[in-house]
Design a protein around this motif. Structure first.
Motif, mmCIF file in Angstrom:
data_model
loop_
_atom_site.group_PDB
_atom_site.id
_atom_site.type_symbol
_atom_site.label_atom_id
_atom_site.label_comp_id
_atom_site.label_asym_id
_atom_site.label_seq_id
_atom_site.Cartn_x
_atom_site.Cartn_y
_atom_site.Cartn_z
ATOM 1 N N THR A 82 0.845 -1.196 0.000
ATOM 2 C CA THR A 82 0.000 0.000 0.000
ATOM 3 C C THR A 82 0.881 1.245 0.000
ATOM 4 O O THR A 82 2.084 1.181 0.239
ATOM 5 C CB THR A 82 -0.901 0.025 1.247
ATOM 6 N N GLN A 83 0.233 2.378 -0.247
ATOM 7 C CA GLN A 83 0.975 3.637 -0.192
ATOM 8 C C GLN A 83 1.528 3.878 1.207
ATOM 9 O O GLN A 83 2.646 4.385 1.373
ATOM 10 C CB GLN A 83 0.060 4.791 -0.612
ATOM 11 N N GLU A 84 0.745 3.481 2.231
ATOM 12 C CA GLU A 84 1.221 3.615 3.604
ATOM 13 C C GLU A 84 2.436 2.716 3.839
ATOM 14 O O GLU A 84 3.399 3.111 4.507
ATOM 15 C CB GLU A 84 0.108 3.265 4.590
ATOM 16 N N ILE A 269 0.414 -1.160 -6.434
ATOM 17 C CA ILE A 269 0.341 -0.505 -5.132
ATOM 18 C C ILE A 269 -1.115 -0.153 -4.843
ATOM 19 O O ILE A 269 -1.760 0.573 -5.595
ATOM 20 C CB ILE A 269 1.211 0.775 -5.118
ATOM 21 N N HIS A 270 -1.613 -0.721 -3.740
ATOM 22 C CA HIS A 270 -3.003 -0.494 -3.371
ATOM 23 C C HIS A 270 -3.161 0.856 -2.672
ATOM 24 O O HIS A 270 -2.306 1.274 -1.913
ATOM 25 C CB HIS A 270 -3.486 -1.615 -2.406
ATOM 26 N N ARG A 271 -4.266 1.505 -2.950
ATOM 27 C CA ARG A 271 -4.561 2.737 -2.242
ATOM 28 C C ARG A 271 -4.980 2.393 -0.815
ATOM 29 O O ARG A 271 -5.640 1.404 -0.575
ATOM 30 C CB ARG A 271 -5.694 3.511 -2.930
ATOM 31 N N ASP A 272 -4.591 3.254 0.152
ATOM 32 C CA ASP A 272 -4.885 2.981 1.558
ATOM 33 C C ASP A 272 -6.389 3.161 1.810
ATOM 34 O O ASP A 272 -7.045 3.965 1.167
ATOM 35 C CB ASP A 272 -4.091 3.958 2.442
#
Length: 272
Positions: A82-84, A269-272
């Motif tokens: 994820t972005q985080e 990359i998954h969005r949070d």
């Protein structure tokens, strides 16, 4: 029974030891306030820029390699990225490389200080410098607590100005201070002299201590580079070695950036 040395003989020995001690004090002061900063600035001017560039590249190489390792570990474990998670990886890398970043900042400041120091150097006439050294040595003999502890009040009053005049090679100031100190000593000349044999023992200890300190300073950076920095062949060889290391690190970084780009292209990359 062997007769004790006559007072004039003891006083002569005391004078010689005080002169030797003042010469040692002058040499130590010159290494610390003049020779040391100049050698450090010359080292930075000749090699500091290349060392700074190499350290920058080494940090970038290490950061890029760690980013690849941590991202690949997440992929291997099947952990969604994820972005985080990417931000956490970047924070972890920054923490791991904090010491290197601090070194980079220190090198940057050293380069700036060296440029400023070299720009401010003013050539001094040799005769002027000799007179300043002579005055400084006499003042050290009379004022420094190791040489003349009985004049500690004069040391506190005049020594900071004496050091500043010596650092700036200010003949006018240091000779004015010499006049003031001589006058102050003349007014107290009637005081009873110290026990000369005990004074000799004390002076011998201080001479040995300062001689050891001076010898140690000359073996430490930047003084240990004094001869090397005047050797054009050594400087050129060191510069060449640093340039080769920079080229190697640049190639290593380019390869890692390509690997990172390939890895990022495969990762969703998954969005949070």
């Amino acid at each position: 029974m062997i007769a004790a040395p006559a007072a004039p003989v003891l006083e002569g020995a005391s004078d010689r030891l005080r002169n030797e001690l003042s010469a040692l004090i002058e040499s130590i002061e010159e290494l610390q306030t003049k020779t040391g900063p100049l050698l450090g600035a010359r080292y930075q001017a000749a090699l500091g820029r290349l060392e700074f560039q190499l350290l920058e590249l080494q940090i970038d190489v290490q950061a890029t390699r760690r980013r690849i390792e941590l991202l690949q570990a997440s992929v291997n474990h099947g952990t969604p990225i994820t972005q985080e998670g990417v931000a956490e990886i970047d924070h972890r890398i920054a923490t791991e490389l904090a010491d290197w970043r601090w070194q980079l900042g220190s090198r940057k400041h050293a380069l700036a200080d060296a440029r400023e120091f070299l720009a401010g150097i003013v050539l001094v006439d040799a005769g002027e410098a000799t007179r300043v050294k002579s005055a400084y040595r006499r003042l050290a003999r009379w004022l420094h607590p190791d040489a003349s502890p009985e004049n500690f009040d004069l040391f506190q009053k005049y020594w900071p100005a004496v050091q500043e005049a010596y650092r700036r090679v200010d003949r006018g100031l240091i000779e004015a201070l010499l006049h003031l100190v001589e006058h102050a000593l003349d007014t107290r000349a009637g005081k009873q002299s110290a026990d000369i044999p005990s004074e000799l023992d004390r002076l011998r200890v201080f001479v040995a201590t300062h001689a050891e300190r001076l010898a140690r300073l000359r073996t430490e950076p930047p003084h240990c580079y004094a001869e090397l920095l005047t050797d054009d062949a050594w400087v050129a060889a060191r510069q060449s070695a640093l340039e080769r290391a920079i080229a190697a690190e640049s190639e290593r970084l380019a390869q890692l950036v390509m690997r990172l780009a390939e890895l990022m292209a495969r990762i969703c990359i998954h969005r949070d």
